[in-house]
Design a protein around this motif. Structure first.
Motif, PDB file in Angstrom:
ATOM      1  N   ILE A 181       8.609  -3.495  17.879  1.00  0.00           N
ATOM      2  CA  ILE A 181       8.737  -3.867  16.474  1.00  0.00           C
ATOM      3  C   ILE A 181       9.719  -5.020  16.315  1.00  0.00           C
ATOM      4  O   ILE A 181       9.492  -5.947  15.524  1.00  0.00           O
ATOM      5  CB  ILE A 181       9.156  -2.642  15.643  1.00  0.00           C
ATOM      6  N   VAL A 193      10.887  -4.607   5.956  1.00  0.00           N
ATOM      7  CA  VAL A 193      10.461  -3.216   6.054  1.00  0.00           C
ATOM      8  C   VAL A 193      10.724  -2.518   4.728  1.00  0.00           C
ATOM      9  O   VAL A 193      11.845  -2.558   4.200  1.00  0.00           O
ATOM     10  CB  VAL A 193      11.201  -2.478   7.182  1.00  0.00           C
ATOM     11  N   ARG A 232       6.389   0.356   6.034  1.00  0.00           N
ATOM     12  CA  ARG A 232       5.512  -0.749   6.411  1.00  0.00           C
ATOM     13  C   ARG A 232       6.348  -1.988   6.683  1.00  0.00           C
ATOM     14  O   ARG A 232       7.427  -2.168   6.100  1.00  0.00           O
ATOM     15  CB  ARG A 232       4.487  -1.041   5.297  1.00  0.00           C
ATOM     16  N   ILE A 233       5.836  -2.862   7.556  1.00  0.00           N
ATOM     17  CA  ILE A 233       6.445  -4.154   7.826  1.00  0.00           C
ATOM     18  C   ILE A 233       5.600  -5.213   7.127  1.00  0.00           C
ATOM     19  O   ILE A 233       4.408  -5.367   7.427  1.00  0.00           O
ATOM     20  CB  ILE A 233       6.504  -4.454   9.332  1.00  0.00           C
ATOM     21  N   ILE A 245       3.863   1.318  10.096  1.00  0.00           N
ATOM     22  CA  ILE A 245       4.611   1.494  11.340  1.00  0.00           C
ATOM     23  C   ILE A 245       4.107   2.688  12.140  1.00  0.00           C
ATOM     24  O   ILE A 245       3.985   2.620  13.371  1.00  0.00           O
ATOM     25  CB  ILE A 245       6.115   1.615  11.036  1.00  0.00           C
ATOM     26  N   ASP A 246       3.802   3.804  11.472  1.00  0.00           N
ATOM     27  CA  ASP A 246       3.305   4.972  12.205  1.00  0.00           C
ATOM     28  C   ASP A 246       1.962   4.679  12.872  1.00  0.00           C
ATOM     29  O   ASP A 246       1.705   5.144  13.990  1.00  0.00           O
ATOM     30  CB  ASP A 246       3.176   6.170  11.268  1.00  0.00           C
ATOM     31  N   ARG A 292       2.673   2.697  15.961  1.00  0.00           N
ATOM     32  CA  ARG A 292       3.216   3.569  17.015  1.00  0.00           C
ATOM     33  C   ARG A 292       2.094   4.305  17.732  1.00  0.00           C
ATOM     34  O   ARG A 292       2.035   4.338  18.968  1.00  0.00           O
ATOM     35  CB  ARG A 292       4.193   4.559  16.398  1.00  0.00           C
TER      36      ARG A 292
END
Length: 464
Positions: free
Chosen positions: A23, A122, A126-127, A442-443, A446
Motif C-alpha cells: 500500500i 485514505v 478506501r484509498i 483496501i480489504d 488485501r
C-alpha cells in the motif's frame, strides 16, 4: 474451498504481512501522473516506468528487468515505456506472465475530486487517487504476491515468472501488438494473469470470463459550406446540429436499446442482479429509468451499447444566432462477445450513412477496434485460480462478464494461443475507475494480493 497445506498457509501469512508495504508503494506510484494520452508529459510515464522497474529490481528474482518500447505500426512513432522482466522455469514447472499497466486516465474535471487526484488519500477504508485502482493496484498485487512467496520459498523456487507492465493501456495500447511480437520469447507463458478487471463486490472475488469488444471513432457531420445567420436562413437551411441530433437519435429505440441492424448479442445466463444494485453501483437516481430490455446484466455483458463520449459544437458561452456548418462527435460502441469489432463498425457506419438527414456529409476517422473475449474455463489453471481466490477471500469466486473492454487480450490470444488467460482484478463496483474520486477498497486489495500469492505457490507445485 479446500484446506491449505502448511506451505500455503505460510504463504497466506506472508501475503498478509506484505500488504502494508504494498500500500505504501502504491501511494508512491499514484503520486506520479503517468498519463499516456497525447498532449500530456511523456516524462511522467517514463518516471512511472522507472519507479516500477525499481520495485521489480528490489525483488532480486529476475534474470533481467528492462524498460522497453515498441514502434506503433500505423504511425512509426515510439510507443510508451513498458517494464519487462523474466526468469526461466525449472524442473518442469510452468511459466506465468503477470500483466498490469502503470499508465492512468486523465483526471477530467478536477473540481469534481474531493481530494487531489494524485495525492493518495485514505478514508472510510478506501484509498482515493487516479490509478489507485486502475491499474497501479494491479501492479502492486503482483509485486506483493511475489514478495510473499519469496518470503516463504526464497528466490530459488522453480516457477517461471515473466512480467509485462504496460505504459499505454488507457491510451489505446497502440504499440502493444508490436511489443508482443518483438518480445515474444521473453513473454511466452503457460498461464497469463491480466490484473485489470474487477470483482462481484467488495467481499466476493470474480474471474472475468467474458469481455465486450469496443469500436471507437470520430464522426464529422457537415451541412453547410460556411456559418449563416439563423434568422435569415433558419427554417429553410438545415444546420449541422439539427442533422447531428436527428442522426444520433436513430441509434437507439424508444427504450434506449441499440437500434442498429447487424449488431449482434450473445445468449448466456446471467446471475441475479437487481435494479437497486444497479442504481447503487452506477449512481443512477430514483427518478431516472434504466434503459434497454431483458436482464440488467445481459444488457451490460452480452448486448451492444453505443455512447456519445464527446462533442465539438459551439459552446453555451460562445453561442450566437448562427447556423453551424459542422459538428464533430466521438462515438464508443461496446460489442457483444462473439462479434468481431470490424464487422460491428461496418454495421454502425452503414446505419449512420443510411440515416444521415438532409443529405448531411459524414466523415469517419480515427477508428479504433478491440475484439471481445471469451475465456475457456476448462483449463487446469482456471481451476487453480478459483481455489486460490476462494482461499484468499474466504468466499467462492463468481464467474462474471464485464461490459468494458480489454482489447489487447485478442493480441495475447493471437501471439500465445496455447496460454491459459486468467482475467482478475482488484476493483470492486464502487472503485469508479476512469471517473473522479477513483478509489481502491483496501480489504479487497488485501484479499487479491493473498489470493495471487496462493496461486503462485500452487503453480510452483505444479509439474507440467
Amino acid at each position: 474451498m479446500t484446506s491449505d497445506t502448511p506451505r500455503s498457509e505460510a504463504v497466506r501469512e506472508a501475503g498478509l504481512a506484505a500488504v502494508p508495504a504494498a500500500i505504501a508503494d502504491l501511494g508512491a506510484l499514484v503520486r506520479i501522473p503517468s498519463i499516456a494520452f497525447p498532449g500530456f508529459d511523456r516524462g511522467e510515464v517514463e518516471r512511472s516506468a522507472e519507479a516500477v522497474k525499481g520495485l521489480l529490481d528490489g525483488l532480486d528474482l529476475f534474470d533481467r528487468v528492462e524498460i522497453k518500447t515498441a514502434t506503433v505500426a500505423e504511425t512509426g512513432e515510439e510507443g510508451m515505456p513498458a517494464v519487462l522482466a523474466s526468469r526461466a522455469a525449472r524442473n518442469g514447472r510452468p511459466t506465468i506472465l503477470l500483466y498490469a499497466h502503470h499508465d492512468v486516465q486523465p483526471v477530467g474535471d478536477e473540481e469534481l475530486w474531493e481530494t487531489p487526484p494524485f495525492e493518495p488519500t485514505v478514508r472510510d477504508g478506501r484509498i482515493y487517487g487516479r490509478g489507485a485502482a486502475d491499474d497501479k493496484a494491479g501492479i502492486m498485487a503482483h509485486v506483493g504476491a511475489l514478495r510473499a512467496i519469496t518470503e516463504v520459498l526464497g528466490s530459488d523456487f522453480d516457477l517461471g515468472v515473466n512480467i509485462f507492465f504496460e505504459g499505454e493501456e488507457e491510451a489505446g495500447s497502440a504499440s502493444f501488438a508490436q511489443f508482443l511480437s518483438d518480445n515474444a520469447d521473453a513473454l511466452r507463458a503457460d498461464v497469463i494473469v491480466v490484473a485489470d478487471s474487477g470483482n462481484w463486490d467488495a467481499t466476493t472475488p470474480a474471474l472475468t470470463v467474458s469481455l465486450r469488444g469496443n469500436v471507437r471513432f470520430t464522426l464529422d457531420i457537415e451541412t453547410l459550406d460556411h456559418a449563416s445567420h439563423s434568422g435569415m436562413f433558419g427554417g429553410a437551411v438545415p444546420d449541422a446540429m439539427l442533422a447531428t441530433v436527428r442522426l444520433l437519435n436513430s441509434l437507439w429505440d424508444e427504450e434506449g436499446a441499440v437500434a442498429v441492424a447487424g449488431l449482434r448479442h450473445r445468449d448466456a445466463e446471467t446471475p441475479a442482479y437487481t435494479e437497486e444494485t444497479l442504481r447503487d453501483e452506477a449512481g443512477l437516481p430514483a427518478e431516472v429509468s434504466p434503459i434497454g430490455r431483458d436482464s440488467i446484466l445481459s444488457r451490460i455483458w452480452n448486448k451492444p451499447s453505443i455512447t456519445v463520449t464527446g462533442i465539438d459544437a459551439p459552446s453555451v458561452r460562445n453561442a450566437s444566432n448562427t447556423l453551424s456548418p459542422k459538428t464533430t462527435v466521438v462515438i464508443s460502441s461496446r460489442i457483444a462477445p462473439g462479434q468481431e469489432a470490424r464487422e460491428a463498425f461496418e454495421a454502425i457506419e452503414a446505419h449512420l450513412r443510411e440515416h444521415a438527414p438532409f443529405g448531411a456529409k459524414l466523415t469517419f476517422r480515427d477508428v479504433d477496434f478491440g475484439d471481445p473475449f471469451l475465456v475457456d474455463t476448462t483449463g487446469w489453471a482456471v481451476a487453480q485460480a478459483r481455489t486460490a481466490l476462494a482461499s484468499g477471500y474466504g468466499v467462492d469466486p463468481v464467474d462474471i462478464g464485464v461490459g468494458g473492454s480489454i482489447p489487447f487480450i485478442a493480441d495475447l490470444v493471437r501471439e500465445f494461443p496455447a496460454a491459459q488467460i486468467l482475467v482478475t482484478g482488484v476493483e470492486d463496483p464502487h472503485a469508479r475507475a476512469h471517473s473522479p474520486n477513483e478509489s481502491l477498497h483496501i480489504d479487497t486489495f488485501r484479499n487479491a494480493l493473498v489470493s495471487e500469492a496462493l496461486l503462485l505457490e500452487s503453480l510452483d507445485a505444479t509439474v507440467l
